[in-house]
Every structure is written in structure tokens, then in C-alpha cells.
Design a protein around this motif. Structure first.
Motif, PDB file in Angstrom:
ATOM      1  N   TRP A  95      -3.733  -2.955  -8.789  1.00  0.00           N
ATOM      2  CA  TRP A  95      -3.801  -1.969  -7.706  1.00  0.00           C
ATOM      3  C   TRP A  95      -5.118  -1.199  -7.778  1.00  0.00           C
ATOM      4  O   TRP A  95      -5.604  -0.898  -8.865  1.00  0.00           O
ATOM      5  CB  TRP A  95      -2.637  -0.977  -7.791  1.00  0.00           C
ATOM      6  CG  TRP A  95      -1.300  -1.588  -7.531  1.00  0.00           C
ATOM      7  CD1 TRP A  95      -0.523  -2.262  -8.423  1.00  0.00           C
ATOM      8  CD2 TRP A  95      -0.587  -1.603  -6.293  1.00  0.00           C
ATOM      9  NE1 TRP A  95       0.629  -2.693  -7.826  1.00  0.00           N
ATOM     10  CE2 TRP A  95       0.625  -2.303  -6.513  1.00  0.00           C
ATOM     11  CE3 TRP A  95      -0.845  -1.075  -5.021  1.00  0.00           C
ATOM     12  CZ2 TRP A  95       1.566  -2.498  -5.504  1.00  0.00           C
ATOM     13  CZ3 TRP A  95       0.092  -1.270  -4.023  1.00  0.00           C
ATOM     14  CH2 TRP A  95       1.279  -1.973  -4.267  1.00  0.00           C
ATOM     15  N   THR A  96      -5.678  -0.892  -6.612  1.00  0.00           N
ATOM     16  CA  THR A  96      -6.902  -0.102  -6.532  1.00  0.00           C
ATOM     17  C   THR A  96      -6.576   1.263  -5.941  1.00  0.00           C
ATOM     18  O   THR A  96      -5.984   1.358  -4.860  1.00  0.00           O
ATOM     19  CB  THR A  96      -7.952  -0.796  -5.647  1.00  0.00           C
ATOM     20  OG1 THR A  96      -8.283  -2.064  -6.230  1.00  0.00           O
ATOM     21  CG2 THR A  96      -9.212   0.047  -5.547  1.00  0.00           C
ATOM     22  N   ALA A  97      -6.935   2.334  -6.668  1.00  0.00           N
ATOM     23  CA  ALA A  97      -6.659   3.694  -6.215  1.00  0.00           C
ATOM     24  C   ALA A  97      -7.940   4.345  -5.711  1.00  0.00           C
ATOM     25  O   ALA A  97      -8.989   4.258  -6.356  1.00  0.00           O
ATOM     26  CB  ALA A  97      -6.069   4.524  -7.348  1.00  0.00           C
TER      27      ALA A  97
ATOM     28  N   LYS B  66       0.832  -1.209   0.000  1.00  0.00           N
ATOM     29  CA  LYS B  66       0.000   0.000   0.000  1.00  0.00           C
ATOM     30  C   LYS B  66       0.860   1.251   0.000  1.00  0.00           C
ATOM     31  O   LYS B  66       1.932   1.297   0.600  1.00  0.00           O
ATOM     32  CB  LYS B  66      -0.933   0.021   1.216  1.00  0.00           C
ATOM     33  CG  LYS B  66      -1.928   1.189   1.201  1.00  0.00           C
ATOM     34  CD  LYS B  66      -3.053   1.016   2.217  1.00  0.00           C
ATOM     35  CE  LYS B  66      -2.590   1.164   3.637  1.00  0.00           C
ATOM     36  NZ  LYS B  66      -3.736   1.162   4.597  1.00  0.00           N
ATOM     37  N   LEU B  67       0.368   2.271  -0.713  1.00  0.00           N
ATOM     38  CA  LEU B  67       1.014   3.582  -0.715  1.00  0.00           C
ATOM     39  C   LEU B  67      -0.060   4.635  -0.489  1.00  0.00           C
ATOM     40  O   LEU B  67      -1.088   4.648  -1.166  1.00  0.00           O
ATOM     41  CB  LEU B  67       1.721   3.844  -2.050  1.00  0.00           C
ATOM     42  CG  LEU B  67       2.295   5.262  -2.205  1.00  0.00           C
ATOM     43  CD1 LEU B  67       3.492   5.470  -1.275  1.00  0.00           C
ATOM     44  CD2 LEU B  67       2.694   5.549  -3.652  1.00  0.00           C
ATOM     45  N   GLU B  68       0.186   5.535   0.478  1.00  0.00           N
ATOM     46  CA  GLU B  68      -0.711   6.655   0.747  1.00  0.00           C
ATOM     47  C   GLU B  68       0.059   7.949   0.513  1.00  0.00           C
ATOM     48  O   GLU B  68       1.126   8.159   1.092  1.00  0.00           O
ATOM     49  CB  GLU B  68      -1.217   6.611   2.182  1.00  0.00           C
ATOM     50  CG  GLU B  68      -1.972   5.336   2.540  1.00  0.00           C
ATOM     51  CD  GLU B  68      -2.197   5.208   4.033  1.00  0.00           C
ATOM     52  OE1 GLU B  68      -3.075   5.926   4.573  1.00  0.00           O
ATOM     53  OE2 GLU B  68      -1.472   4.405   4.665  1.00  0.00           O
ATOM     54  N   VAL B  69      -0.474   8.809  -0.330  1.00  0.00           N
ATOM     55  CA  VAL B  69       0.174  10.087  -0.638  1.00  0.00           C
ATOM     56  C   VAL B  69      -0.772  11.221  -0.263  1.00  0.00           C
ATOM     57  O   VAL B  69      -1.916  11.273  -0.742  1.00  0.00           O
ATOM     58  CB  VAL B  69       0.548  10.186  -2.127  1.00  0.00           C
ATOM     59  CG1 VAL B  69       1.095  11.580  -2.443  1.00  0.00           C
ATOM     60  CG2 VAL B  69       1.568   9.125  -2.499  1.00  0.00           C
TER      61      VAL B  69
ATOM     62  N   VAL C  13      -7.135  16.432  -9.889  1.00  0.00           N
ATOM     63  CA  VAL C  13      -6.229  15.311  -9.641  1.00  0.00           C
ATOM     64  C   VAL C  13      -6.867  14.043 -10.201  1.00  0.00           C
ATOM     65  O   VAL C  13      -8.031  13.753  -9.919  1.00  0.00           O
ATOM     66  CB  VAL C  13      -5.938  15.115  -8.138  1.00  0.00           C
ATOM     67  CG1 VAL C  13      -5.045  13.889  -7.915  1.00  0.00           C
ATOM     68  CG2 VAL C  13      -5.289  16.356  -7.542  1.00  0.00           C
ATOM     69  N   ALA C  14      -6.123  13.299 -11.014  1.00  0.00           N
ATOM     70  CA  ALA C  14      -6.622  12.048 -11.585  1.00  0.00           C
ATOM     71  C   ALA C  14      -5.535  10.995 -11.505  1.00  0.00           C
ATOM     72  O   ALA C  14      -4.344  11.295 -11.670  1.00  0.00           O
ATOM     73  CB  ALA C  14      -7.054  12.251 -13.042  1.00  0.00           C
ATOM     74  N   THR C  15      -5.937   9.759 -11.250  1.00  0.00           N
ATOM     75  CA  THR C  15      -4.974   8.659 -11.138  1.00  0.00           C
ATOM     76  C   THR C  15      -4.957   7.833 -12.419  1.00  0.00           C
ATOM     77  O   THR C  15      -5.966   7.714 -13.115  1.00  0.00           O
ATOM     78  CB  THR C  15      -5.327   7.738  -9.959  1.00  0.00           C
ATOM     79  OG1 THR C  15      -6.649   7.206 -10.150  1.00  0.00           O
ATOM     80  CG2 THR C  15      -5.287   8.501  -8.647  1.00  0.00           C
ATOM     81  N   GLU C  16      -3.810   7.273 -12.717  1.00  0.00           N
ATOM     82  CA  GLU C  16      -3.666   6.379 -13.862  1.00  0.00           C
ATOM     83  C   GLU C  16      -3.901   4.937 -13.403  1.00  0.00           C
ATOM     84  O   GLU C  16      -3.324   4.520 -12.394  1.00  0.00           O
ATOM     85  CB  GLU C  16      -2.267   6.500 -14.463  1.00  0.00           C
ATOM     86  CG  GLU C  16      -2.049   5.639 -15.697  1.00  0.00           C
ATOM     87  CD  GLU C  16      -0.659   5.829 -16.271  1.00  0.00           C
ATOM     88  OE1 GLU C  16      -0.534   6.422 -17.360  1.00  0.00           O
ATOM     89  OE2 GLU C  16       0.309   5.404 -15.612  1.00  0.00           O
TER      90      GLU C  16
ATOM     91  N   LYS D 218      -5.862  13.262  -0.398  1.00  0.00           N
ATOM     92  CA  LYS D 218      -5.031  12.061  -0.261  1.00  0.00           C
ATOM     93  C   LYS D 218      -5.426  11.034  -1.315  1.00  0.00           C
ATOM     94  O   LYS D 218      -6.602  10.888  -1.641  1.00  0.00           O
ATOM     95  CB  LYS D 218      -5.165  11.446   1.137  1.00  0.00           C
ATOM     96  CG  LYS D 218      -4.225  10.261   1.363  1.00  0.00           C
ATOM     97  CD  LYS D 218      -4.150   9.833   2.823  1.00  0.00           C
ATOM     98  CE  LYS D 218      -5.375   9.083   3.266  1.00  0.00           C
ATOM     99  NZ  LYS D 218      -5.188   8.453   4.611  1.00  0.00           N
ATOM    100  N   VAL D 219      -4.410  10.350  -1.831  1.00  0.00           N
ATOM    101  CA  VAL D 219      -4.636   9.246  -2.767  1.00  0.00           C
ATOM    102  C   VAL D 219      -3.990   8.000  -2.173  1.00  0.00           C
ATOM    103  O   VAL D 219      -2.838   8.042  -1.719  1.00  0.00           O
ATOM    104  CB  VAL D 219      -4.037   9.532  -4.157  1.00  0.00           C
ATOM    105  CG1 VAL D 219      -4.288   8.345  -5.088  1.00  0.00           C
ATOM    106  CG2 VAL D 219      -4.627  10.807  -4.749  1.00  0.00           C
TER     107      VAL D 219
END
Length: 238
Positions: free
Chosen positions: A83-85, A61-64, A75-78, A110-111
Motif C-alpha cells: 500500500w502507498t500512503a 483505496k481508503l481516504e481518511v 501525523v505519521a503513517t505506518e 487527509k491521508v
């Protein structure tokens, strides 16, 4: 006697090279923003590069966290296979005004990327987590993203320390995006503008670092061999 001196000199050279590489290695093991620069007021796409530093555990897991004092409207995720964003939004104390005159009252704060079953960043591997964001703030020269990296053994590494001017780099520096003055032609403000120049600079900087370290190590070993040769010639003459 010459054999003893040779062994001692060779050992000293090896220890010096090892110490140098050990000192340099952490610079390539942090969670970082790639590329490391973008234009103020523009739109860009960046990747949070996450290496797995554990010998036995994998990253799951990564939290930014995005800075609340410099919120970003878009803000948009690729998508990343496996992985689930998820994005969390926060109500803004001061709404952001758009070029169209509208007001944005909340922004992504936060993402979080969570590995699906069977997915992980194993020891010795890394993963890029890419987002598109903008417009970037114009009243600061950097954007600091604080990140938490979670391993499957329960260990959490907090990449939240901010570097201070004139001070050594902290042990767990927060990923930081350096902001430069916007280009005069305005291309940096286009949502599809690609940070190719910044990416090339980041790649060149990394390559230069690697080559520089390798050159220093070779120089240490070469100097040690030169000393050995000089002592051997001096011994032969005597």
C-alpha cells in the motif's frame, strides 16, 4: 400433530436467531478506529480497521479526512506492504502553538492509502491502516474522521455520517475517536505513549458483544426446545 408443532416451533426459533444475528452483524462491519478512546492533549497511535463488505469486489483505496475544526500538528503513517500512503496538508486559519513556542501554520487534512498492483482487501478480509498523531485536542470529547472506501468495481462507500445522541446508529457512521481526560501523571502526553488500556477495553467490548449475542441466540434456541419438551410431555400424558 406434534410433528407439525415441532417443525413450526423450530422454524420460529431459527428465524429469531437469524434475525438477531443479522441485526448485530453490521456493528462488526463498519470502518472503525481501533482503539476507540484516547486521552485529550496526548499522543497516540490508532488504526482504521477496514473490512471488505462486498461479496464480489475488493477494496483498493481508503481516504481518511482529519477534522479541520480540531487540527492535529503531528501525523505519521505506518508503512504497510503493498500500500502507498500519501498525506495532504492544509494551511490553518489559526496556527497551532507548540510547547516550545513555535507556530505550526499547516497540518495534515487527509491521508490516502492506495493499493499497489496485485494488492487488495478481498471479500471476507480486513486491513488495519495505522497512524500516529498528536497532540489531540483538549476542547472536545471526540474526533470524527470521515472515510471513503473504494472498491475495484468502482463502488465508493462514504463512511461520513455522525451519530446523534438518542438516535439509532446511522447506516454509514464515520470512524470516531472518543477523547477522555488526560492522565494525572502526564504519560498521555509522551509521543511514545502506547494506548494499551484503551486497546484492551476495545477488545473486551468486542468480545463481550460477541459473547452476549451468542448467549441470546442460545437462550432462544434453548427456550424453543423447552417448549417442545413441555408439549411432548403434555401430549404423552393425554
Amino acid at each position: 400433530m406434534r410433528s407439525l408443532v415441532t417443525r413450526r416451533t423450530a422454524t420460529a426459533a431459527a428465524l429469531a436467531a437469524t434475525a438477531l444475528l443479522a441485526t448485530a452483524a453490521p456493528a462488526f462491519a463498519h470502518v472503525t478506529v481501533q482503539p476507540g478512546t484516547a486521552a485529550q492533549g496526548g499522543y497516540t497511535a490508532v488504526a482504521f480497521r477496514v473490512p471488505d463488505e462486498s461479496d464480489t469486489a475488493s477494496t483498493t483505496k481508503l481516504e481518511v479526512t482529519l477534522p479541520a475544526d480540531h487540527p492535529v500538528a503531528s501525523v505519521a503513517t505506518e508503512p504497510i506492504p503493498g500500500w502507498t500512503a500519501t498525506a495532504e496538508k492544509t494551511k490553518l486559519a489559526t496556527p497551532i502553538k507548540t510547547d516550545d513556542g513555535d507556530e505550526i501554520t499547516e497540518a495534515v487534512s487527509k491521508v490516502t492509502w492506495t493499493a499497489d498492483a496485485g494488492t487488495k482487501i478481498a471479500p471476507g478480509q480486513f486491513q488495519d491502516f495505522r497512524i500516529s498523531l498528536g497532540p489531540l485536542p483538549t476542547d472536545t470529547d471526540k474526533v470524527v474522521f470521515k472515510a471513503l472506501q473504494t472498491y475495484d468495481d468502482g463502488n465508493v462507500v462514504r463512511w461520513i455520517d455522525e451519530a446523534a445522541a438518542g438516535q439509532p446508529e446511522p447506516q454509514h457512521p464515520a470512524p470516531t475517536l472518543t477523547l477522555t481526560k488526560a492522565a494525572a501523571d502526564g504519560d498521555a502526553h509522551h509521543p511514545d505513549a502506547a494506548p494499551t488500556t484503551a486497546a484492551a477495553e476495545s477488545t473486551s467490548d468486542t468480545a463481550a458483544r460477541v459473547l452476549g449475542i451468542a448467549g441470546i441466540v442460545v437462550g432462544i434456541i434453548g427456550g424453543a426446545l423447552g417448549v417442545l419438551g413441555l408439549r411432548r410431555r403434555t401430549g404423552d400424558r393425554s
